[in-house]
Design a protein around this motif. Structure first.
Motif, PDB file in Angstrom:
ATOM      1  N   ALA A 226       0.838  -1.198   0.000  1.00 31.70           N
ATOM      2  CA  ALA A 226       0.000   0.000   0.000  1.00 31.70           C
ATOM      3  C   ALA A 226       0.875   1.251   0.000  1.00 31.70           C
ATOM      4  O   ALA A 226       0.616   2.215  -0.741  1.00 31.70           O
ATOM      5  N   TRP A 227       1.943   1.242   0.805  1.00 33.32           N
ATOM      6  CA  TRP A 227       2.874   2.366   0.826  1.00 33.32           C
ATOM      7  C   TRP A 227       3.640   2.472  -0.491  1.00 33.32           C
ATOM      8  O   TRP A 227       3.925   3.582  -0.974  1.00 33.32           O
ATOM      9  N   ILE A 228       3.973   1.326  -1.078  1.00 30.35           N
ATOM     10  CA  ILE A 228       4.656   1.342  -2.377  1.00 30.35           C
ATOM     11  C   ILE A 228       3.759   1.973  -3.439  1.00 30.35           C
ATOM     12  O   ILE A 228       4.195   2.830  -4.218  1.00 30.35           O
ATOM     13  N   LEU A 229       2.497   1.552  -3.467  1.00 33.52           N
ATOM     14  CA  LEU A 229       1.555   2.100  -4.441  1.00 33.52           C
ATOM     15  C   LEU A 229       1.378   3.601  -4.241  1.00 33.52           C
ATOM     16  O   LEU A 229       1.346   4.374  -5.209  1.00 33.52           O
ATOM     17  N   ARG A 230       1.302   4.020  -2.988  1.00 33.71           N
ATOM     18  CA  ARG A 230       1.150   5.450  -2.687  1.00 33.71           C
ATOM     19  C   ARG A 230       2.354   6.237  -3.191  1.00 33.71           C
ATOM     20  O   ARG A 230       2.197   7.305  -3.792  1.00 33.71           O
ATOM     21  N   SER A 231       3.549   5.699  -2.977  1.00 30.02           N
ATOM     22  CA  SER A 231       4.757   6.396  -3.424  1.00 30.02           C
ATOM     23  C   SER A 231       4.852   6.438  -4.937  1.00 30.02           C
ATOM     24  O   SER A 231       5.253   7.445  -5.528  1.00 30.02           O
ATOM     25  N   VAL A 232       4.473   5.334  -5.586  1.00 30.34           N
ATOM     26  CA  VAL A 232       4.550   5.264  -7.040  1.00 30.34           C
ATOM     27  C   VAL A 232       3.586   6.261  -7.684  1.00 30.34           C
ATOM     28  O   VAL A 232       3.911   6.904  -8.692  1.00 30.34           O
ATOM     29  N   LEU A 233       2.394   6.399  -7.104  1.00 30.86           N
ATOM     30  CA  LEU A 233       1.398   7.313  -7.664  1.00 30.86           C
ATOM     31  C   LEU A 233       1.832   8.776  -7.552  1.00 30.86           C
ATOM     32  O   LEU A 233       1.320   9.630  -8.285  1.00 30.86           O
ATOM     33  N   LYS A 234       2.774   9.052  -6.650  1.00 32.09           N
ATOM     34  CA  LYS A 234       3.268  10.418  -6.493  1.00 32.09           C
ATOM     35  C   LYS A 234       4.362  10.765  -7.494  1.00 32.09           C
ATOM     36  O   LYS A 234       4.753  11.925  -7.617  1.00 32.09           O
TER      37      LYS A 234
END
Length: 320
Positions: A226-234
């Motif tokens: 979930a944190w990886i996805l959040r970082s990637v979307l940024k």
């Protein structure tokens, strides 16, 4: 020795000295035909995982934490498949269906250990990807060789100690009449269903361990991604985002398969009297398909590992 002592303590009340593994329920007359695909899967698991370990060991460029975890996963996969497949093939090829109680309880313990260890390594790999993508500047100082050693030792201790109560409690049951198990391996609930006394404690204990070990692991993995996805979307660059996600694709595929089968097994076991073949077949495949698929998925998805594999095999490949 521990399982033998536990059995001997109840010997005066037990008439059973061995179990009979009948194989796949409902298809005993032609189940031997399944030996070929299962043997091929086992051979593939052995060869592919041995190759992964060899390549990582020989190639200095792969002496990195991510590949260390991958080599540990390969060793665990070899152990997981070997825990059940030789006995299953012996059942199909030589009709060697009998297994002593201590051997059965030892196999039960080994299966739980290796499955839990695989789950733990998935957690370590998820944390590795989280730090690499979300904290790239801190990655070299956080995920070090020391980190790999400590994480591996912790996981090994946890996954060797946590399942200990499963075979111990199973060995304390009284097996006084039936000894035929409609299964290819010594599963906890399959074995204890033959006992003449109350086995509710075995079911409750396995449920607690499953939630404590698998549940916590899955929770950590979900949080990491979930944190990886959040970082990637940024990320402003779509190319960078795509590259970051591609590094995790193979990991996610394997994790989804691994935990989905565990959930399906838990659900279908309650319906075992109606469709007994399904949980038994899933239980066997769950212990042999991931070991066979893990190295192939990683080799196909990871360019650096793929190129090192070609190099070790002496193949002159100039493309991706």
């Amino acid at each position: 020795m521990m399982f033998q002592n536990l059995r001997d303590s109840n010997s005066s009340e037990s008439q059973v000295s061995e179990f009979i593994l009948m194989g796949f329920p409902g298809i005993h007359s032609w189940q031997h035909w399944l030996s070929l695909p299962l043997a091929l899967l086992y051979l593939l698991a052995l060869l592919a995982n041995m190759m992964i370990v060899t390549v990582i060991y020989q190639e200095s460029a792969l002496h990195q934490p991510m590949y260390y975890f991958l080599s540990i996963l390969a060793l665990v996969d070899i152990g997981l498949a070997t825990t059940i497949m030789p006995k299953i093939l012996a059942i199909f090829w030589f009709n060697a269906k009998s297994i002593s109680l201590p051997e059965c309880f030892a196999q039960m313990y080994a299966i739980h250990c290796f499955v839990a260890m695989e789950s733990g390594i998935f957690v370590c790999m998820a944390i590795d990807r989280y730090v690499a993508i979300c904290r790239p500047l801190q990655y070299p100082s956080i995920v070090t060789e020391s980190f790999v050693v400590k994480a591996t030792v912790i996981m090994a201790l946890r996954n060797c100690l946590a399942p200990m109560s499963v075979p111990v409690l199973a060995a304390q049951r009284h097996y006084c009449s039936r000894n035929s198990i409609e299964h290819c391996l010594c599963s906890n609930l399959g074995v204890t269903s033959l006992s003449c006394d109350d086995r509710r404690i075995n079911s409750i204990n396995q449920l607690i361990i499953a939630w404590a070990v698998m549940g916590s692991d899955l929770g950590l993995i979900i949080c990491s991604y979930a944190w990886i996805l959040r970082s990637v979307l940024k990320l402003n660059s779509s190319e960078a985002a795509s590259k970051a996600l591609s590094t995790c694709t193979s990991h996610l595929i394997l994790i989804l398969f691994f935990y989905t089968v565990i959930v399906v097994l838990s659900v279908t076991h309650s319906a075992g009297m109606k469709i007994p073949l399904i949980p038994v077949l899933l239980n066997v495949l769950h212990n042999v398909i991931p070991p066979a698929l893990n190295p192939m998925v990683y080799a196909l998805k990871n360019k650096e590992l793929r190129q090192s594999l070609y190099k070790v095999l002496g193949l002159d490949v100039k493309h991706n």
